[in-house]
Design an enzyme around this catalytic site. Sequence first.
Site, PDB file in Angstrom:
ATOM      1  N   CYS A   2       0.762  -1.164  -0.098  1.00  0.00           N
ATOM      2  CA  CYS A   2       0.020  -0.071  -0.085  1.00  0.00           C
ATOM      3  C   CYS A   2       0.941   1.302   0.191  1.00  0.00           C
ATOM      4  O   CYS A   2       1.501   1.517   0.978  1.00  0.00           O
ATOM      5  CB  CYS A   2      -1.002  -0.043   1.263  1.00  0.00           C
ATOM      6  SG  CYS A   2      -1.948   1.431   1.281  1.00  0.00           S
ATOM      7  N   GLU A 114      -3.467   0.846  -6.504  1.00  0.00           N
ATOM      8  CA  GLU A 114      -2.222  -0.338  -6.680  1.00  0.00           C
ATOM      9  C   GLU A 114      -2.046  -0.217  -8.344  1.00  0.00           C
ATOM     10  O   GLU A 114      -2.632   0.123  -9.056  1.00  0.00           O
ATOM     11  CB  GLU A 114      -2.877  -1.847  -6.370  1.00  0.00           C
ATOM     12  CG  GLU A 114      -1.669  -2.831  -6.331  1.00  0.00           C
ATOM     13  CD  GLU A 114      -0.630  -2.226  -5.367  1.00  0.00           C
ATOM     14  OE1 GLU A 114       0.539  -1.598  -5.811  1.00  0.00           O
ATOM     15  OE2 GLU A 114      -0.763  -2.401  -4.050  1.00  0.00           O
TER      16      GLU A 114
END
Length: 230
Positions: A2, A114
């Site tokens: 993340c 992402e």
Amino acid sequence: MCGRFVMSRASSDLVALFDVDVTGDTLPEPSWNIAPTAPVSLLVDAAPRGDDAGGPPVRRLAAARWGLVPSWADDPRVGAKAFNARIETAAEKPTFRDAVVSRRAVIPASGYYEWADEPDGSKAPMYVTLPEGELMLFAALYEWWRDPARPASDPARWVLSTTVLTRDSSGPLAEIHPRMPVLVGAELMEDWLDPETEGDADLLEGVSGESLQHAERCSFRRVAEVGVPQ
């Protein structure tokens, strides 16, 4: 992994949603592109002090620097590389192991980004969310670092920092990246935050395992530009 996430709700919404008792003086504004070293909203349950000692934990919402700075660090810039921590090894790593024991938190997020591999070798940004605008809760660790260059009377001498725990991806998220943030649900949130619960391998394994059911509920969509979800 993340490395960028979104918090689109105001701090006042978080205070009401999570029954916060105490808030920090300066809380982050909503943002569609939160990057490492930026301030993030951190939820912590702290043991009460003074006349309230022995009572129930006090829930705090504070601003923390994203990138954990261990208390023993000589230079706070080391936190720039510690914005994620692998949950499989966090209890063993010197940077994170003390925080695992008693300094656990959650970071609320509207979603995260992402980058998925494309056939031509490029990477495409994907925006990951839970259904119907449900907030994600990233499992996190936190630390306090004291700046030795500042006098004891300076409140700014203390730096609160945090890291997001990650694990192997599961469900639809495995299609875009091998790692994902550990997602905490209501079933384990109280135990995860409880300052009286000593963090150990069993606790880490439990919250990591519970994260799988939340990953199954996630979806993702491609976005043209990070910071501007469509």
